[in-house]
Design a protein around this motif. Structure first.
Motif, short mmCIF file in Angstrom:
data_model
loop_
_atom_site.label_atom_id
_atom_site.label_comp_id
_atom_site.label_asym_id
_atom_site.label_seq_id
_atom_site.Cartn_x
_atom_site.Cartn_y
_atom_site.Cartn_z
N ALA A 41 37.82 35.40 54.58
CA ALA A 41 37.42 35.69 52.97
C ALA A 41 37.71 34.25 52.76
CB ALA A 41 37.31 36.37 52.50
N ASP A 42 39.14 32.98 53.49
CA ASP A 42 39.32 32.20 53.27
C ASP A 42 38.11 30.88 52.70
OD1 ASP A 42 40.65 29.66 53.03
OD2 ASP A 42 41.73 30.53 54.67
N PRO A 43 38.53 30.35 51.70
CA PRO A 43 37.52 29.45 51.12
C PRO A 43 37.54 28.26 52.13
CG PRO A 43 38.13 30.30 49.38
CD PRO A 43 38.70 30.86 50.37
N ALA A 44 38.33 28.07 52.88
CA ALA A 44 38.62 26.69 53.64
C ALA A 44 37.87 26.99 54.82
CB ALA A 44 40.44 26.24 53.82
N ASN A 45 37.58 27.57 55.58
CA ASN A 45 37.28 28.17 56.31
C ASN A 45 35.42 28.36 56.41
OD1 ASN A 45 39.52 28.72 57.53
ND2 ASN A 45 39.41 31.29 57.87
N VAL A 46 35.21 29.19 55.38
CA VAL A 46 33.73 29.41 54.72
C VAL A 46 33.37 27.81 54.74
CG1 VAL A 46 32.34 29.69 53.08
CG2 VAL A 46 34.80 31.09 53.85
N ASN A 47 33.76 26.74 54.26
CA ASN A 47 33.34 25.33 53.95
C ASN A 47 32.90 24.56 54.98
OD1 ASN A 47 32.97 22.99 52.08
ND2 ASN A 47 35.04 21.84 51.94
N HIS A 48 34.31 24.80 55.71
CA HIS A 48 34.71 24.62 57.30
C HIS A 48 33.40 24.80 57.95
CE1 HIS A 48 35.81 22.30 60.90
NE2 HIS A 48 35.56 23.35 61.74
N ILE A 49 32.93 25.89 57.93
CA ILE A 49 31.65 26.83 59.34
C ILE A 49 30.11 26.56 58.22
CG2 ILE A 49 31.30 28.84 59.22
CD1 ILE A 49 33.96 29.50 60.20
N PHE A 50 30.62 26.55 56.83
CA PHE A 50 28.65 26.59 55.86
C PHE A 50 28.88 25.34 55.85
CE2 PHE A 50 29.35 30.85 56.10
CZ PHE A 50 28.97 31.50 55.68
N ASN A 51 29.59 23.85 55.76
CA ASN A 51 29.23 22.98 55.31
C ASN A 51 29.77 21.59 56.11
OD1 ASN A 51 28.45 23.03 52.20
ND2 ASN A 51 30.39 24.41 52.62
N ALA A 52 31.32 21.87 55.95
CA ALA A 52 31.65 20.32 56.96
C ALA A 52 31.33 20.86 58.40
CB ALA A 52 32.95 20.00 57.43
N GLU A 106 28.45 38.34 56.00
CA GLU A 106 27.42 37.50 57.21
C GLU A 106 28.35 37.31 58.38
OE1 GLU A 106 25.12 33.12 57.41
OE2 GLU A 106 25.86 34.45 55.03
N HIS A 107 27.49 36.40 59.50
CA HIS A 107 28.10 36.43 60.69
C HIS A 107 27.63 35.25 61.08
CE1 HIS A 107 26.44 38.56 63.13
NE2 HIS A 107 25.62 39.49 62.77
N LYS A 108 28.43 34.32 62.11
CA LYS A 108 28.70 33.54 62.71
C LYS A 108 28.56 32.81 64.10
CE LYS A 108 27.07 30.73 58.82
NZ LYS A 108 25.23 30.15 59.04
N SER A 109 28.42 32.17 65.01
CA SER A 109 29.78 32.00 66.00
C SER A 109 29.21 30.79 66.16
CB SER A 109 28.82 32.62 67.18
OG SER A 109 27.20 32.31 67.71
N ALA A 110 30.59 30.18 67.15
CA ALA A 110 30.09 28.10 67.55
C ALA A 110 29.87 27.94 69.15
CB ALA A 110 31.91 28.51 67.26
N LEU A 111 29.28 27.04 68.88
CA LEU A 111 28.73 26.77 69.60
C LEU A 111 29.62 25.33 70.68
CD1 LEU A 111 25.35 24.50 68.60
CD2 LEU A 111 25.25 26.27 69.88
N ARG A 112 30.95 25.56 69.89
CA ARG A 112 31.86 24.77 71.21
C ARG A 112 32.98 24.94 70.16
NH1 ARG A 112 27.97 21.11 69.44
NH2 ARG A 112 28.88 20.00 67.74
N PRO A 113 33.83 25.16 71.56
CA PRO A 113 35.16 25.33 70.37
C PRO A 113 36.35 24.74 69.01
CG PRO A 113 35.35 24.98 73.24
CD PRO A 113 34.05 24.90 72.19
N ASP A 114 36.73 25.08 68.37
CA ASP A 114 36.52 24.31 67.08
C ASP A 114 38.03 25.39 67.16
OD1 ASP A 114 37.17 23.56 65.54
OD2 ASP A 114 35.61 23.59 64.16
N HIS A 122 43.18 28.77 63.02
CA HIS A 122 42.82 30.42 64.19
C HIS A 122 41.79 28.79 65.55
CE1 HIS A 122 44.06 33.12 61.55
NE2 HIS A 122 44.15 33.51 62.24
N ARG A 123 42.14 29.23 66.29
CA ARG A 123 41.21 28.79 67.39
C ARG A 123 40.06 30.10 67.87
NH1 ARG A 123 43.00 24.38 70.47
NH2 ARG A 123 45.18 24.30 69.58
N VAL A 124 38.79 29.36 67.56
CA VAL A 124 37.45 29.94 68.01
C VAL A 124 36.54 29.51 69.36
CG1 VAL A 124 37.02 30.63 65.76
CG2 VAL A 124 36.15 28.72 66.53
N ASP A 125 36.04 30.43 70.05
CA ASP A 125 35.73 29.51 70.85
C ASP A 125 33.63 30.42 70.95
OD1 ASP A 125 34.99 32.13 72.34
OD2 ASP A 125 37.43 31.57 72.69
#
Length: 522
Positions: free
Chosen positions: A85-96, A395-403, A409-412
């Motif tokens: 629920a980190d706004p920085a993570n939300v902004n990164h994923i939903f926008n940047a 809501e949920h999403k997934s990454a296409l490439r590692p980030d 936190h690292r995601v793949d």
């Protein structure tokens, strides 16, 4: 194990889990909100123990872990997910980094009942559908149609029903009433028909019941291993049997409405009628007519029309009804907020003629959307209610490439990222020490205007390129209904009624909202 033995595995599995949970509760308690990571089973037992208070548990978990937490599911279950629920993570994923975070194949699989509609779509399909929807929804004629429909349903449906309840002094389920209100309004806006669900006697609505059942199953799919619910789906057993029945009911309703509309449009074309002569100006008619060439998809495809209208019905019916239900409850618990809204509405009515200002059971006051433009406090109270009780709580999403997320936190591509909108409104690091208080004033500036909050902090209408297209129309409908209800009636919770969230993908109330209605003195 043979096919004939498969049904026996379901109760045996539940019995095994029950035994394990008994030992877990007796021997494995610890004070931390963070679930214990058990061998093989991961944190799944902790989830099962807290499922009855899922949203509040997620809030506690995120508050203790610093807004982001890695949930470990059972081994090979596919339930590992990064909860945030980190706004920085939300902004990164939903926008940047929007392009790197589509809905993904697993999202499409879970929400299969929505088909290839805009909620499930990604990439070019999503762009095409959003472009078409934006052109139709932003049309001034359609917006006037929405405003007129909203006022008409409040005047002819909501207020007479509440007046009868006040006269009879009977308890009513306000959540059911709002679901019927939004269902009728959405059907009018999508299909051009009014099904009269608010008429006396409150007729049974199979489609509405089917939508509720489907939403409960969709939530269930989020809380069990992927292979388990897919097995139940294949067997048509347990919760998934409920989905099969609901899906059939939903498709039957949609098919009937789409077929009738296609016949109407085809007949109008044969008679060479102009668009202006075709009524009503609903979305389905607009899609079929492909006005101004804005719809560049094969709308003649019944699957496209089915998927599009199911998505529109879900967005229109459930979210608005949920928002109005929680708003009504929270206002009933905060009389000082109700009084401020009343003062604001009285100031607006002071500009009308004297005969338009007086409310009575025979002549209730109704507000047009234009009347409520200066209703800043009402708007702020709705915002605050949405902050604490977002209609879509996760809501949920997934990454296409590692980030790597801003939280470190690292995601793949195998990482599911779960966003808790419900928790975001209750975390001190996001909204301050008074985050759990209902405080409309936080939305009003010193100059008396509405404050803007970044959408990655206030996610009720999504954020970034997927921001809700119908936000303004939703507020039009909510404000017209809320203003008329608050000004004409006093709503009181039935004594002893328990208010709690329902386990669903929509934040409905588990037990409805049982209230008594009283006419407000002029």
């Amino acid at each position: 194990m043979g096919l004939a033995e498969l049904p026996l595995a379901y109760p045996e599995l539940l019995l095994s889990l029950a035994c394990f949970l008994f030992l877990f509760l007796r021997l494995g308690r610890h004070r931390s909100s963070l679930p214990r990571n058990w061998p093989l089973l991961g944190m799944f037992p902790g989830l099962l123990c807290q499922l009855h208070r899922f949203h509040d548990w997620i809030t506690d978990l995120l508050a203790e872990s610093g807004c982001t937490f890695l949930f470990k599911g059972p081994w090979l279950s596919g339930m590992n997910m990064l909860v945030t629920a980190d706004p920085a993570n939300v902004n990164h994923i939903f926008n940047a980094s929007f392009a790197n975070y589509p809905k993904g194949e697993e999202f499409l699989e879970i929400f299969d009942i929505l088909g290839d509609g805009i909620f499930n779509a990604d990439h070019d399909s999503w762009k095409s559908q959003r472009r078409a929807a934006h052109a139709l929804i932003s049309d001034h004629g359609f917006r006037r149609f929405v405003a007129a429909t909203s006022r008409d349903k409040v005047e002819r449906g909501l207020l007479p029903l509440l007046a009868r309840a006040a006269e009879e002094r009977s308890a009513v389920d306000l959540q059911d009433i709002f679901l019927r209100l939004s269902f009728d309004a959405t059907c009018k806006q999508v299909f051009g028909v009014d099904l009269g669900c608010l008429s006396p006697g409150l007729p049974v609505v199979p489609f509405a019941r089917a939508m509720d059942d489907a939403e409960e199953v969709l939530f269930f799919r989020h809380t069990v291993p992927r292979g388990f619910w897919k097995l139940l789906r294949w067997l048509r057993a347990g919760e998934e049997k409920k989905m099969v029945i609901a899906w059939e009911t939903i498709d039957s309703f949609i098919q009937t409405r789409v077929s009738k509309k296609m016949e109407e449009v085809s007949k109008a074309r044969e008679e060479n009628k102009e668009d202006e002569e075709m009524a009503p100006a609903d979305l389905l008619t607009s899609y079929l007519n492909r006005r101004a060439g804005v719809v560049d998809v094969a709308v003649e495809s019944k699957k496209f029309l089915r998927d599009t209208t199911v998505n529109l019905m879900l967005a229109g019916r459930d979210t608005i009804a949920s928002a109005l239900t929680w708003f009504s409850w929270v206002i009933s618990q905060h009389p000082h907020v109700e009084h401020k809204i009343l003062d604001e509405l009285r100031a607006i009515l002071a500009k009308r003629t004297a005969t338009d200002q007086v409310s009575s059971p025979e002549n209730p006051v109704i507000f047009d959307a234009e009347d409520l433009s200066p209703a800043v406090y009402l708007h702020a109270a709705l915002y605050e209610s949405l902050r604490l009780f977002p209609p879509v709580p996760f809501e949920h999403k997934s990454a296409l490439r590692p980030d790597v997320l801003p939280s470190g936190h690292r995601v793949d591509p195998k990482t599911k990222i779960f966003f808790s909108l419900y928790a975001m409104g209750r975390i001190e690091g996001v909204w301050g020490e008074d985050c759990c208080e209902f405080k409309p004033e936080r939305w009003i500036s010193d100059r008396g205007r509405l404050k803007h909050e970044p959408s990655y902090r206030f996610l009720s209408f999504n954020s970034g390129p997927r921001t809700c297209l119908g936000k303004d129309m939703a507020f039009t409908q909510m404000k017209v209904a809320a203003a008329a209800m608050v000004y004409n009636f006093c709503i009181k919770l039935v004594e002893g009624h328990v208010v709690a969230p329902k386990l669903s993908i929509i934040l409905h109330m588990k037990n409805g909202l049982r209230v008594r209605v009283e006419n407000r003195s002029p």
